[in-house]
Design a protein around this motif. Structure first.
Motif, short mmCIF file in Angstrom:
data_model
loop_
_atom_site.label_atom_id
_atom_site.label_comp_id
_atom_site.label_asym_id
_atom_site.label_seq_id
_atom_site.Cartn_x
_atom_site.Cartn_y
_atom_site.Cartn_z
N THR A 98 37.88 45.12 -46.28
CA THR A 98 39.27 45.54 -46.11
C THR A 98 40.05 44.53 -45.28
N ILE A 99 39.43 44.11 -44.18
CA ILE A 99 40.08 43.16 -43.29
C ILE A 99 40.31 41.82 -44.00
N ILE A 100 39.29 41.37 -44.73
CA ILE A 100 39.43 40.12 -45.49
C ILE A 100 40.59 40.22 -46.47
N ASN A 102 43.16 42.20 -46.40
CA ASN A 102 44.42 42.24 -45.67
C ASN A 102 44.83 40.86 -45.20
N LEU A 103 43.87 40.09 -44.71
CA LEU A 103 44.16 38.75 -44.23
C LEU A 103 44.59 37.83 -45.37
N THR A 104 44.00 38.03 -46.54
CA THR A 104 44.38 37.25 -47.71
C THR A 104 45.83 37.54 -48.07
N TRP A 106 48.08 38.89 -46.23
CA TRP A 106 48.98 38.51 -45.13
C TRP A 106 49.24 37.01 -45.12
N GLY A 107 48.23 36.23 -45.41
CA GLY A 107 48.38 34.78 -45.46
C GLY A 107 49.41 34.36 -46.49
#
Lengths: 117, 117
Positions: A98-100, A102-104, A106-107
């Motif tokens: 999930t965090i990965i 989200n970071l993708t 968001w980037g």
DNA sequence: CCGTATCCCCGGGGATACTG
DNA sequence: CAGTATCCCCGGGGATACGG
């Protein structure tokens, strides 16, 4: 207990939890490495070396060890000739998906925000 | 275009996006700092200094500048005596809330996984 | 209170070469 | 291919003191 104090305690716990996470995911490379393995499900040493822009083999080796110690990834040796090594996420490691993601996302948005504006 | 190649391209973009995120959130302190501001909505320099375990004033100052340059936080000077400074998330910074919350939750679970097991 | 300026050290990590 | 071993450098970042 008064409310303000309760809230403060709560936030302290949250701060500790965030810093616990960051201790495990410390440095420049952990998240990108996990992402590489995550996106491809299984990934080999040299593949990750290529995926993660700028990392050296020494660093990759060190970081993979730490991730293994923290039970986030599993190292699997295939007895081919020459030896092949696969890395994959453990069940616990998969909770980072999930965090990965989200970071993708968001980037991508961040790039638009900074460049596009 | 063949499927494997398409997939590969896709993953490369994802890897770039993740690394873009990590470039902005680089180092040991960015996420904890943002978390502090996020949890409390508004937060002062000395408060953040206390929230983030182990950070020095020099580092905090440097990191806050970088976060401001990247449009994640806003610096607000109140003309009290002596001067008070508030930091808060920008609209763009607020898009990190999901990630912060996930990292908080994950930190708690990870502690259970490592210690509890 | 909110930072900046200086000094100074050490270890993170790159480059390169080598092993199984 | 999948790492390990060595060398070596430089800059990240702590401690401390000071300025607005």
């Amino acid at each position: 207990m008064e409310c303000a104090k309760f809230e403060s305690q709560e936030h302290k716990k949250e701060m500790m939890a965030v810093q616990d996470s960051m201790d495990v995911l410390n440095g420049k490379w952990k998240i990108p490495i996990i992402s590489s393995i995550c996106f491809y499900s299984k990934r080999r040493f040299s593949d990750i070396l290529n995926d993660v822009a700028g990392i050296s083999n020494k660093m990759l080796s060190k970081e993979l060890k730490e991730l293994e110690i923290n039970k986030l990834i599993r190292r699997i040796v295939l007895d081919t000739q020459p030896v092949t090594v696969q890395y994959e996420l453990t069940e616990h490691g998969k909770t980072l998906q999930t965090i990965i993601n989200n970071l993708t996302e968001w980037g991508i948005q961040h790039r638009k925000e900074i460049v596009g504006k």
